[in-house]
Design an enzyme around this catalytic site. Sequence first.
Site, PDB file in Angstrom:
ATOM      1  CG  ASP A 148     142.588 -65.396  38.727  1.00  0.00           C
ATOM      2  OD1 ASP A 148     141.695 -66.167  39.112  1.00  0.00           O
ATOM      3  OD2 ASP A 148     143.284 -64.712  39.502  1.00  0.00           O
ATOM      4  CB  CYS A 154     140.324 -70.301  42.386  1.00  0.00           C
ATOM      5  SG  CYS A 154     140.571 -69.271  43.842  1.00  0.00           S
ATOM      6  CG  HIS A 212     146.122 -66.836  40.439  1.00  0.00           C
ATOM      7  ND1 HIS A 212     146.966 -66.276  41.374  1.00  0.00           N
ATOM      8  CD2 HIS A 212     144.929 -66.984  41.072  1.00  0.00           C
ATOM      9  CE1 HIS A 212     146.319 -66.093  42.513  1.00  0.00           C
ATOM     10  NE2 HIS A 212     145.069 -66.514  42.362  1.00  0.00           N
ATOM     11  CG  ASN A 238     138.134 -66.731  38.861  1.00  0.00           C
ATOM     12  OD1 ASN A 238     138.487 -67.553  39.712  1.00  0.00           O
ATOM     13  ND2 ASN A 238     138.984 -65.876  38.307  1.00  0.00           N
TER      14      ASN A 238
END
Length: 523
Positions: free
Chosen positions: A34, A71, A220, A327
């Site tokens: 993330d 993910c 994340h 991502n």
Amino acid sequence: MIKKLSILALVVVVQFQLVAQKKQPNIIVILADDLGFSDIGAFGSEIKTPNLDKLAKNGLILKQFYNAGRCCPSRASLLTGLYSHQAGVGDMVQDKGFPAYQGYLNEHCITIGQALKQAGYHTIVSGKWHVGLVPSAWAANRGFDDSFTLQNNGSSYFNSEPLYNDGRKVTFLKGDKEIIRKDTSTYLTQEITNFALNSLEKQRNQQQPFFLYVAYNAPHWPIQALPEDIAKYKGKYLEGWDKLRANRFKKLKEQGIIDKNWDLSNRFEKVPDWEKLSTEEKDKWDTRMAIYAAMIDRMDAGIGEILQKVKSLGEENNTLILFLSDNGGSADDVKNWNYVTQKNGTPGSVASIDSYESSWGNVSNTPFQLFKKNTHEGGIATPFIAYYPKDIKAGTVSNRVSHVIDIFPTCLEFAGFQYPDSFKRKKLTPLEGISLKKEFEGKQSDAHEALFWEHEGSKAVRKDQWKAVAENNQPWELYNLATDRTETKNLAKSEPKLLQTLIELHQQWSVKVGVEDWNKIKN
């Protein structure tokens, strides 16, 4: 006699040098979770990432590198060199009833670990796995000699206490044995680093090359960090998200990462005007971004420890290092999720479950729009760094359009290993990725004819500079990424024939890889 011995010694030396020159490189792949396009210093960030910045300065940056938008799909593509649907992980790790969405790696793909083991490598993974909960998909059963893996999504950074109220359990495996993290003083990012360090130390004086996959859970959610790291950043975000986006945008242009003629995408519609927030709200949001920054800071420190270990092994100049994110930055608001165990203690501590939401996620993805899960650039663009002193010229910046599927064939080519047609009597799906080795060596590499995405109904196709993209149940949009990679000028109405051509390409690809209508799947 002496002359004959001297000649023999010379021959031995020459043979040794030839063997040394042919030695396969060690390979390290580092994946963040993330992390947005502009979240490290080399890509415009104010967050201190000296180790990653050093790799970028002395290596190569790919300005147009893509992930799969989330993910599980990104990890499946990285590990197999296939589009995630082809590997069975078109969505998350829950079985949706279709082959492309079964939720775990299928039998028609192999991982980098399985391939490089056959090429003579010792294989190691430390961190988030997230490509299947069934035993056949575990790292220990997918080619990794040493493995410490977080099997599913989300975890407290200080222990393994479940985050979910719906019965799901956060699972860790060491090899094929489940382990429970009970020590709340052990920070997960450091634990991932430590396993990698210990595994590398075991390779000291070994002739066998190693492959190390370090898959950090940071940054994340839940945003949790060490107090001393948070203190470095507390108060530094009180100017707000608009000014921070502008600062990162300016720096990205100065660094040559983005074109000077591109516009900054608009602030996300759900993000409020910073100047209209109360003092208390500003302090709350400053704290959240400080925690997020601290998580990246600590991850970079761990990467520095790994680099130092490689140097101590005498392998610095014979190790290819790749860094990327799975991502874009996330817009997740976990405070509104009833299946996440809510904790409202001290922000950043084990007693708190928070995310930094779309307000700061919009900053992380500067200069792009939208987020993780979307196939607009904010969801699929990743910072990418490659470092390998033998082949990569320091300070190289490449505009090659690349994708996470390219990592697998790149590793294979450096290892001198050819992808097999079958494995354990099962026919393998041919690789979709293209090796980046030539690009790393400063040569022109083969280009993709087109690249494709689909995640939970969000879909996109890129061919040359043109990109068609549509979020679920929304009309297709069209952008010329050469002049507008920030996707601010939709050309769908002015170029209908071109758009239709791209849509048809995406439809053909969807049939090939097994994409299903998400509206039917989710119901």
